[in-house]
Design a protein around this motif. Structure first.
Motif, PDB file in Angstrom:
ATOM      1  N   THR A  94       8.414 -15.621   0.867  1.00 41.56           N
ATOM      2  CA  THR A  94       7.373 -16.734   0.400  1.00 41.56           C
ATOM      3  C   THR A  94       6.155 -15.652   0.000  1.00 41.56           C
ATOM      4  OG1 THR A  94       8.250 -18.123  -0.039  1.00 41.56           O
ATOM      5  CG2 THR A  94       5.664 -18.608  -0.197  1.00 41.56           C
ATOM      6  N   THR A 145      14.949  -8.458  -6.510  1.00 41.17           N
ATOM      7  CA  THR A 145      15.042  -9.845  -6.766  1.00 41.17           C
ATOM      8  C   THR A 145      16.537 -10.341  -6.243  1.00 41.17           C
ATOM      9  OG1 THR A 145      17.397  -8.456  -8.419  1.00 41.17           O
ATOM     10  CG2 THR A 145      14.372  -9.017  -9.556  1.00 41.17           C
ATOM     11  N   ARG A 188       4.266 -11.529  -7.338  1.00 43.17           N
ATOM     12  CA  ARG A 188       5.203 -11.939  -7.707  1.00 43.17           C
ATOM     13  C   ARG A 188       5.604 -13.652  -8.000  1.00 43.17           C
ATOM     14  NH1 ARG A 188       9.864  -9.032  -5.841  1.00 43.17           N
ATOM     15  NH2 ARG A 188      11.301  -9.746  -7.815  1.00 43.17           N
ATOM     16  N   ARG A 189       6.722 -14.495  -8.273  1.00 46.66           N
ATOM     17  CA  ARG A 189       6.899 -15.598  -8.110  1.00 46.66           C
ATOM     18  C   ARG A 189       8.497 -15.451  -7.124  1.00 46.66           C
ATOM     19  NH1 ARG A 189       8.982 -17.860 -14.040  1.00 46.66           N
ATOM     20  NH2 ARG A 189       9.525 -16.033 -14.070  1.00 46.66           N
ATOM     21  N   ARG A 190       8.650 -16.990  -6.647  1.00 52.44           N
ATOM     22  CA  ARG A 190       8.948 -17.117  -5.290  1.00 52.44           C
ATOM     23  C   ARG A 190      10.590 -17.319  -6.197  1.00 52.44           C
ATOM     24  NH1 ARG A 190      13.197 -17.378  -3.342  1.00 52.44           N
ATOM     25  NH2 ARG A 190      13.300 -18.011  -1.538  1.00 52.44           N
ATOM     26  N   GLU A 191      10.860 -18.185  -7.833  1.00 53.16           N
ATOM     27  CA  GLU A 191      12.112 -18.528  -7.937  1.00 53.16           C
ATOM     28  C   GLU A 191      12.351 -16.798  -8.221  1.00 53.16           C
ATOM     29  OE1 GLU A 191       8.340 -19.827 -11.068  1.00 53.16           O
ATOM     30  OE2 GLU A 191       8.758 -19.379  -8.439  1.00 53.16           O
ATOM     31  N   ASP A 192      11.920 -15.876  -8.172  1.00 57.60           N
ATOM     32  CA  ASP A 192      12.491 -14.842  -9.078  1.00 57.60           C
ATOM     33  C   ASP A 192      13.699 -13.514  -7.790  1.00 57.60           C
ATOM     34  OD1 ASP A 192      11.352 -15.011 -11.499  1.00 57.60           O
ATOM     35  OD2 ASP A 192       9.601 -13.936 -11.191  1.00 57.60           O
ATOM     36  N   CYS A 214       6.248 -12.136  -1.755  1.00 63.23           N
ATOM     37  CA  CYS A 214       6.215 -12.560  -3.150  1.00 63.23           C
ATOM     38  C   CYS A 214       5.008 -12.690  -3.257  1.00 63.23           C
ATOM     39  CB  CYS A 214       6.855 -14.119  -3.799  1.00 63.23           C
ATOM     40  SG  CYS A 214       8.473 -13.244  -3.899  1.00 63.23           S
ATOM     41  N   GLU A 215       3.843 -13.625  -2.242  1.00 63.27           N
ATOM     42  CA  GLU A 215       2.891 -13.827  -3.129  1.00 63.27           C
ATOM     43  C   GLU A 215       1.791 -12.191  -2.609  1.00 63.27           C
ATOM     44  OE1 GLU A 215       0.992 -16.411   0.156  1.00 63.27           O
ATOM     45  OE2 GLU A 215       2.420 -18.028  -0.763  1.00 63.27           O
TER      46      GLU A 215
END
Length: 231
Positions: free
Chosen positions: A14, A214, A22-26, A17-18
């Motif tokens: 997390t 990813t 980027r989005r965590r779900e990616d 990503c931050e």
């Protein structure tokens, strides 16, 4: 321990990503479960893990048979052509396609099962002589060949970076794989989609995420050190 480890991994993913916008779900993490007993995988499953990666065909088959069928299995280790038939209908993604001959075998076995196999091309970005993978300079020609197979779908690229104590040393490796994927995407090759980048392991997955991974492959960070008694 497993629960705490998973929480730490989740927090690090997390945060990475931050940092990179980027989005965590990616980003998907694969729990690399090689050498781990089925009981340990079941414990991870009960904690919500649904994606596991194995290096050896026999180990993957045994665990596939013993564990719930909603698990997504990934073949991440070197795959011999004579063993493709054992996993072709059991895995969602083969990360380690490193030759046209292997791709041809996968295509042939997939055809027998009336399915399309999802694969990644393994690239030896660091050009390590002890590692498998196509060299960056040979990647285009290999993808052109593989794109012609009707029962294979190229989803992206994979690399195994050198083992280093300082993850920053691998940043250029991950950036290079991402650049290779962008170059391939620009060519709009039929049957080739390079949106998946499988790169980064326990020692460097945060850096890999910052460079566009990813999928990250995490074993020790989740399960602790490998137990070779269970190989």
């Amino acid at each position: 321990m497993l629960k705490e480890n998973l929480q730490k991994v989740e927090a690090k993913i997390t945060a990475s990503c931050e940092r990179s916008g980027r989005r965590r779900e990616d980003v998907t993490f694969i729990a690399v479960s090689k050498t781990k007993p089925i009981e340990t995988l079941r414990e991870a499953y009960d904690l919500g893990v649904r994606t596991f990666g194995e290096n050896k065909v026999q180990e993957l088959v045994d665990k596939y048979e013993a564990l719930p069928k909603d698990i997504s299995w990934h073949m991440i280790g070197h795959l011999q052509r004579n063993k493709v038939k054992y996993i072709i209908d059991k895995v969602d993604l083969i990360h380690s396609v490193d030759s046209i001959k292997l791709a041809e075998t996968i295509d042939k076995e997939a055809k027998k099962h009336n399915l399309t196999a999802n694969i990644l091309i393994e690239v030896n970005v660091a050009k390590e002589p002890t590692k498998f993978g196509v060299l960056p300079d040979d990647l285009d020609a290999m993808i052109d060949e593989i794109s012609r197979f009707s029962n294979i779908r190229v989803l992206g690229l994979m690399t195994i970076a050198p083992f280093v104590k300082n993850a920053e040393e691998n940043r250029a490796i991950f950036a290079r794989l991402r650049k290779l994927s962008v170059d391939i995407a620009d060519k709009n090759i039929d049957n080739v989609n390079v949106g998946v980048l499988s790169m980064g392991m326990t020692n460097d997955y945060e850096t890999a995420i910052e460079e566009g991974a990813t999928i990250v492959r995490i074993g020790t960070g989740i399960f602790g050190e490998r137990d070779y008694l269970h190989v």
